[in-house]
Design an enzyme around this catalytic site. Structure first.
Site, PDB file in Angstrom:
ATOM      1  N   SER A 182       2.544  -2.502   9.872  1.00  0.00           N
ATOM      2  CA  SER A 182       2.635  -3.941   9.590  1.00  0.00           C
ATOM      3  C   SER A 182       2.904  -4.190   8.105  1.00  0.00           C
ATOM      4  O   SER A 182       3.662  -5.095   7.742  1.00  0.00           O
ATOM      5  CB  SER A 182       1.365  -4.674  10.050  1.00  0.00           C
ATOM      6  N   LYS A 183       2.315  -3.380   7.242  1.00  0.00           N
ATOM      7  CA  LYS A 183       2.576  -3.550   5.805  1.00  0.00           C
ATOM      8  C   LYS A 183       4.021  -3.173   5.485  1.00  0.00           C
ATOM      9  O   LYS A 183       4.682  -3.833   4.679  1.00  0.00           O
ATOM     10  CB  LYS A 183       1.603  -2.693   4.970  1.00  0.00           C
TER      11      LYS A 183
ATOM     12  N   TYR B 249      -1.678  -0.523  10.978  1.00  0.00           N
ATOM     13  CA  TYR B 249      -1.854  -1.173   9.668  1.00  0.00           C
ATOM     14  C   TYR B 249      -0.650  -0.895   8.773  1.00  0.00           C
ATOM     15  O   TYR B 249      -0.005  -1.822   8.263  1.00  0.00           O
ATOM     16  CB  TYR B 249      -3.142  -0.676   8.987  1.00  0.00           C
TER      17      TYR B 249
ATOM     18  N   THR C   3       0.823  -1.202   0.000  1.00  0.00           N
ATOM     19  CA  THR C   3       0.000   0.000   0.000  1.00  0.00           C
ATOM     20  C   THR C   3       0.863   1.260   0.000  1.00  0.00           C
ATOM     21  O   THR C   3       2.004   1.235   0.487  1.00  0.00           O
ATOM     22  CB  THR C   3      -0.906   0.000   1.259  1.00  0.00           C
ATOM     23  N   ASP C   4       0.302   2.353  -0.482  1.00  0.00           N
ATOM     24  CA  ASP C   4       1.024   3.640  -0.423  1.00  0.00           C
ATOM     25  C   ASP C   4       1.130   4.148   1.020  1.00  0.00           C
ATOM     26  O   ASP C   4       1.929   5.038   1.310  1.00  0.00           O
ATOM     27  CB  ASP C   4       0.342   4.693  -1.313  1.00  0.00           C
ATOM     28  N   GLU C   5       0.336   3.545   1.936  1.00  0.00           N
ATOM     29  CA  GLU C   5       0.322   4.057   3.319  1.00  0.00           C
ATOM     30  C   GLU C   5       1.652   3.827   4.030  1.00  0.00           C
ATOM     31  O   GLU C   5       1.933   4.463   5.042  1.00  0.00           O
ATOM     32  CB  GLU C   5      -0.853   3.441   4.095  1.00  0.00           C
TER      33      GLU C   5
ATOM     34  N   ASN D 283      -5.576   4.127  -2.632  1.00  0.00           N
ATOM     35  CA  ASN D 283      -6.897   3.624  -2.205  1.00  0.00           C
ATOM     36  C   ASN D 283      -7.685   3.068  -3.393  1.00  0.00           C
ATOM     37  O   ASN D 283      -7.819   3.749  -4.412  1.00  0.00           O
ATOM     38  CB  ASN D 283      -7.726   4.751  -1.588  1.00  0.00           C
TER      39      ASN D 283
HETATM   40  P1  NAD Z   1      -9.638  -7.283   2.233  1.00  0.00           P
HETATM   41  O1  NAD Z   1      -9.622  -7.046   3.707  1.00  0.00           O
HETATM   42  O2  NAD Z   1     -10.882  -7.020   1.463  1.00  0.00           O
HETATM   43  O3  NAD Z   1      -9.226  -8.805   1.924  1.00  0.00           O
HETATM   44  C1  NAD Z   1      -8.215  -9.468   2.627  1.00  0.00           C
HETATM   45  C2  NAD Z   1      -8.421 -10.973   2.430  1.00  0.00           C
HETATM   46  O4  NAD Z   1      -7.372 -11.643   3.139  1.00  0.00           O
HETATM   47  C3  NAD Z   1      -9.739 -11.503   2.985  1.00  0.00           C
HETATM   48  O5  NAD Z   1     -10.338 -12.357   2.043  1.00  0.00           O
HETATM   49  C4  NAD Z   1      -9.340 -12.273   4.238  1.00  0.00           C
HETATM   50  O6  NAD Z   1     -10.188 -13.358   4.520  1.00  0.00           O
HETATM   51  C5  NAD Z   1      -7.936 -12.738   3.849  1.00  0.00           C
HETATM   52  N1  NAD Z   1      -7.097 -13.001   5.029  1.00  0.00           N
HETATM   53  C6  NAD Z   1      -6.956 -12.228   6.143  1.00  0.00           C
HETATM   54  N2  NAD Z   1      -6.107 -12.823   7.006  1.00  0.00           N
HETATM   55  C7  NAD Z   1      -5.686 -13.962   6.417  1.00  0.00           C
HETATM   56  C8  NAD Z   1      -4.783 -14.994   6.814  1.00  0.00           C
HETATM   57  N3  NAD Z   1      -4.158 -14.955   8.000  1.00  0.00           N
HETATM   58  N4  NAD Z   1      -4.577 -16.025   5.965  1.00  0.00           N
HETATM   59  C9  NAD Z   1      -5.224 -16.092   4.780  1.00  0.00           C
HETATM   60  N5  NAD Z   1      -6.095 -15.137   4.347  1.00  0.00           N
HETATM   61  C10 NAD Z   1      -6.319 -14.099   5.177  1.00  0.00           C
HETATM   62  O7  NAD Z   1      -8.414  -6.446   1.678  1.00  0.00           O
HETATM   63  P2  NAD Z   1      -8.195  -5.738   0.279  1.00  0.00           P
HETATM   64  O8  NAD Z   1      -8.696  -4.347   0.347  1.00  0.00           O
HETATM   65  O9  NAD Z   1      -8.676  -6.636  -0.818  1.00  0.00           O
HETATM   66  O10 NAD Z   1      -6.610  -5.667   0.249  1.00  0.00           O
HETATM   67  C11 NAD Z   1      -5.835  -6.729  -0.308  1.00  0.00           C
HETATM   68  C12 NAD Z   1      -4.366  -6.350  -0.238  1.00  0.00           C
HETATM   69  O11 NAD Z   1      -4.144  -5.127  -0.944  1.00  0.00           O
HETATM   70  C13 NAD Z   1      -3.882  -6.079   1.205  1.00  0.00           C
HETATM   71  O12 NAD Z   1      -2.577  -6.587   1.317  1.00  0.00           O
HETATM   72  C14 NAD Z   1      -3.871  -4.570   1.326  1.00  0.00           C
HETATM   73  O13 NAD Z   1      -2.877  -4.150   2.221  1.00  0.00           O
HETATM   74  C15 NAD Z   1      -3.522  -4.168  -0.106  1.00  0.00           C
HETATM   75  N6  NAD Z   1      -4.014  -2.839  -0.519  1.00  0.00           N
HETATM   76  C16 NAD Z   1      -5.332  -2.502  -0.365  1.00  0.00           C
HETATM   77  C17 NAD Z   1      -5.783  -1.258  -0.809  1.00  0.00           C
HETATM   78  C18 NAD Z   1      -7.226  -0.843  -0.686  1.00  0.00           C
HETATM   79  O14 NAD Z   1      -7.558   0.315  -0.968  1.00  0.00           O
HETATM   80  N7  NAD Z   1      -8.136  -1.734  -0.323  1.00  0.00           N
HETATM   81  C19 NAD Z   1      -4.886  -0.363  -1.392  1.00  0.00           C
HETATM   82  C20 NAD Z   1      -3.550  -0.743  -1.535  1.00  0.00           C
HETATM   83  C21 NAD Z   1      -3.130  -2.002  -1.110  1.00  0.00           C
HETATM   84  P1  TYD Z   2     -10.650   4.084   4.327  1.00  0.00           P
HETATM   85  O1  TYD Z   2     -11.621   3.648   3.286  1.00  0.00           O
HETATM   86  O2  TYD Z   2     -10.748   3.491   5.691  1.00  0.00           O
HETATM   87  O3  TYD Z   2      -9.180   3.896   3.729  1.00  0.00           O
HETATM   88  P2  TYD Z   2      -7.740   4.357   4.332  1.00  0.00           P
HETATM   89  O4  TYD Z   2      -7.873   4.742   5.736  1.00  0.00           O
HETATM   90  O5  TYD Z   2      -6.933   3.133   4.142  1.00  0.00           O
HETATM   91  O6  TYD Z   2      -7.289   5.502   3.452  1.00  0.00           O
HETATM   92  O7  TYD Z   2     -10.777   5.659   4.514  1.00  0.00           O
HETATM   93  C1  TYD Z   2     -10.585   6.560   3.435  1.00  0.00           C
HETATM   94  C2  TYD Z   2     -10.609   7.963   4.033  1.00  0.00           C
HETATM   95  O8  TYD Z   2     -11.922   8.228   4.538  1.00  0.00           O
HETATM   96  C3  TYD Z   2      -9.660   8.144   5.205  1.00  0.00           C
HETATM   97  O9  TYD Z   2      -9.110   9.471   5.152  1.00  0.00           O
HETATM   98  C4  TYD Z   2     -10.547   7.992   6.431  1.00  0.00           C
HETATM   99  C5  TYD Z   2     -11.892   8.530   5.938  1.00  0.00           C
HETATM  100  N1  TYD Z   2     -13.075   7.897   6.545  1.00  0.00           N
HETATM  101  C6  TYD Z   2     -14.081   8.690   7.117  1.00  0.00           C
HETATM  102  O10 TYD Z   2     -13.977   9.926   7.122  1.00  0.00           O
HETATM  103  N2  TYD Z   2     -15.165   8.070   7.661  1.00  0.00           N
HETATM  104  C7  TYD Z   2     -15.292   6.715   7.668  1.00  0.00           C
HETATM  105  O11 TYD Z   2     -16.301   6.190   8.211  1.00  0.00           O
HETATM  106  C8  TYD Z   2     -14.272   5.905   7.078  1.00  0.00           C
HETATM  107  C9  TYD Z   2     -14.372   4.409   7.053  1.00  0.00           C
HETATM  108  C10 TYD Z   2     -13.182   6.546   6.520  1.00  0.00           C
END
Ligand code: NAD
Ligand code: TYD
Length: 377
Positions: A186-187, A183, A135-137, A212
């Protein structure tokens, strides 16, 4: 089968799009989707591919080293795409240990199992790839130089025309890691382990750091699906702080396409940033979302605006994320395919036409968790 690819976290939001893309696009690959099916994992997300011949599902924990060893061997895995993670910042604030367990220890167990299996296989690391999705975070927070978004972005040939930017700095592949939430910490830690396995054992690894994501199948604890669901139910839309934090949004299928390109063409040991040059201040995004959702629901303009509720800010809330994805664009020819308004409308229509999916996953345990979280604000 030409390749055996293990996709972890495949029943989650982004993982399900990656599994779908690979199963459909590569009929001669065997795609092994591995997921622990936590609250965020849902096999319904994969209902359209589950009967395909080149698809298999394994329920397992990536932190279980023996289970990972068994899977590597049983399916003769030659490529890993690791998306399994705990992914929600707010949950990491209340329960940091489960983030360290899955994101750090889980990634390490998967790396170790892949390393052991590949090192003793006839070709060694030849033709193998461990791709870690990050992630970019991990880069922390960027300054907001101009709250009105008038800072010009990159020159026209490398960015999207008419793009708003809230600062002159961006996250590049060279940016220092500076995570602020459990979060992102850990990433960041898992990314370091992946690089360490390359540098120490010569294991072919690649990492991408994406902004995101939004789109279908995202668990409705994240901003966009949570707010669409709340608008449909007439519930408050809890905007943290003053809603001035800035995020860079990318449609999930564009991320999945980037993952496909990087998995096949990325240079081993390299890093790629993925983002759509699409910065939005939270409050502006929420107002647009209310407008689009009201329009799709057939409500008059402004009907749900009163639901916007400013609540206590998230502790350590990063001010601005903005990705410089020029390396991926120039190097591998990737482009985001959708304008934000178009992607947002498509997303709103998807959630409103999948209300049963939403209702099922917003009942039971999740509701209990959600209520506790917001009663503490
Ligand atoms: P998500 O929470 O929707 O999905 C995570 C999946 O991992 C779930 O299906 C869960 O059951 C599985 N999981 C959790 N713990 C596990 C374990 N111990 N063993 C096996 N499976 C397990 O997450 P997401 O939004 O799809 O994100 C997927 C990846 O992309 C993550 O690594 C996240 O850090 C990264 N990412 C997400 C975003 C975003 O905006 N959602 C952006 C950048 C990077
Ligand atoms: P989120 O979808 O949780 O992604 P991330 O924290 O990984 O960027 O949140 C996106 C943005 O929206 C973040 O700045 C937090 C804000 N946010 C709210 O203002 N209210 C909410 O209920 C949630 C879930 C997020």
């Amino acid at each position: 089968m030409k390749r055996n690819i293990l996709i972890t976290g495949g029943a989650g939001f982004i993982g399900s799009h990656v599994v779908r893309l690979f199963v459909n696009k590569y009929p001669d690959y065997r795609i092994i989707c591995l997921d622990l099916l936590t609250y965020a994992g849902n096999l319904e997300n994969l209902a359209d591919v589950e009967h395909r011949e080149n698809y298999a599902f394994v329920k397992a924990d990536i932190a279980d080293l023996d289970a990972m060893r068994d899977v590597m061997k049983k399916y003769d895995i030659d490529g890993v795409i690791n998306l399994a993670a705990e992914s929600h910042v707010d949950r990491s604030i209340t329960d940091p240990f489960s983030f360290a367990r899955t994101n750090v220890m889980g990634t390490l167990a998967l790396l170790q199992a892949a390393k052991e299996y590949w090192m003793q296989s006839p070709g060694g690391f030849d033709g193998k790839m461990f791709y870690h999705i990050s992630t970019d975070e991990v880069y922390g927070s960027l300054p907001v130089d101009c709250p009105d978004g008038t800072v010009p972005p990159f020159s026209a040939h490398s960015s999207r025309e008419g793009q708003v930017a809230y600062g002159s700095s961006y996250f590049t592949e060279q940016s220092a890691y500076s995570p602020h939430s459990p979060y992102s910490a850990s990433k960041a830690s898992s990314d370091h382990f992946v690089r360490a396995f390359h540098d120490t054992y010569g294991m072919p690894t690649v990492i991408s750091n994406c902004s995101n994501n939004y789109g279908p199948y995202q668990f409705p604890e994240k901003l966009i699906p949570l707010f669409i669901n709340n608008i449909r139910k007439g519930l408050p839309l809890p905007v943290y702080g003053k809603g001035l934090n800035i995020r860079d949004w990318l449609y999930v299928e564009d991320h999945a396409r980037a993952i496909d390109l990087i998995f096949h063409n990325g240079s081993p040991s390299d890093t790629y940033n993925i983002g759509g040059f699409n910065e939005w201040k939270n409050i502006d995004l929420v107002r647009l979302l209310v407008k689009v959702t009201d329009r799709v629901l057939g409500n008059p303009e402004g009907y749900s605006e009163h639901l916007i509720t400013f609540v206590t800010d998230r502790p350590g809330h990063d001010a601005r994320y903005a990705i410089d994805s020029r390396k991926l664009q120039a190097g591998l020819g990737w482009e985001p395919s959708l304008q934000f308004e178009e992607g947002l409308e498509r997303t709103v229509r998807w959630y409103l036409s999948h209300q049963e999916w939403l209702d099922r996953i917003t009942s039971g345990e999740y509701v209990k968790y959600y209520e506790t979280m917001y009663s503490n604000r």
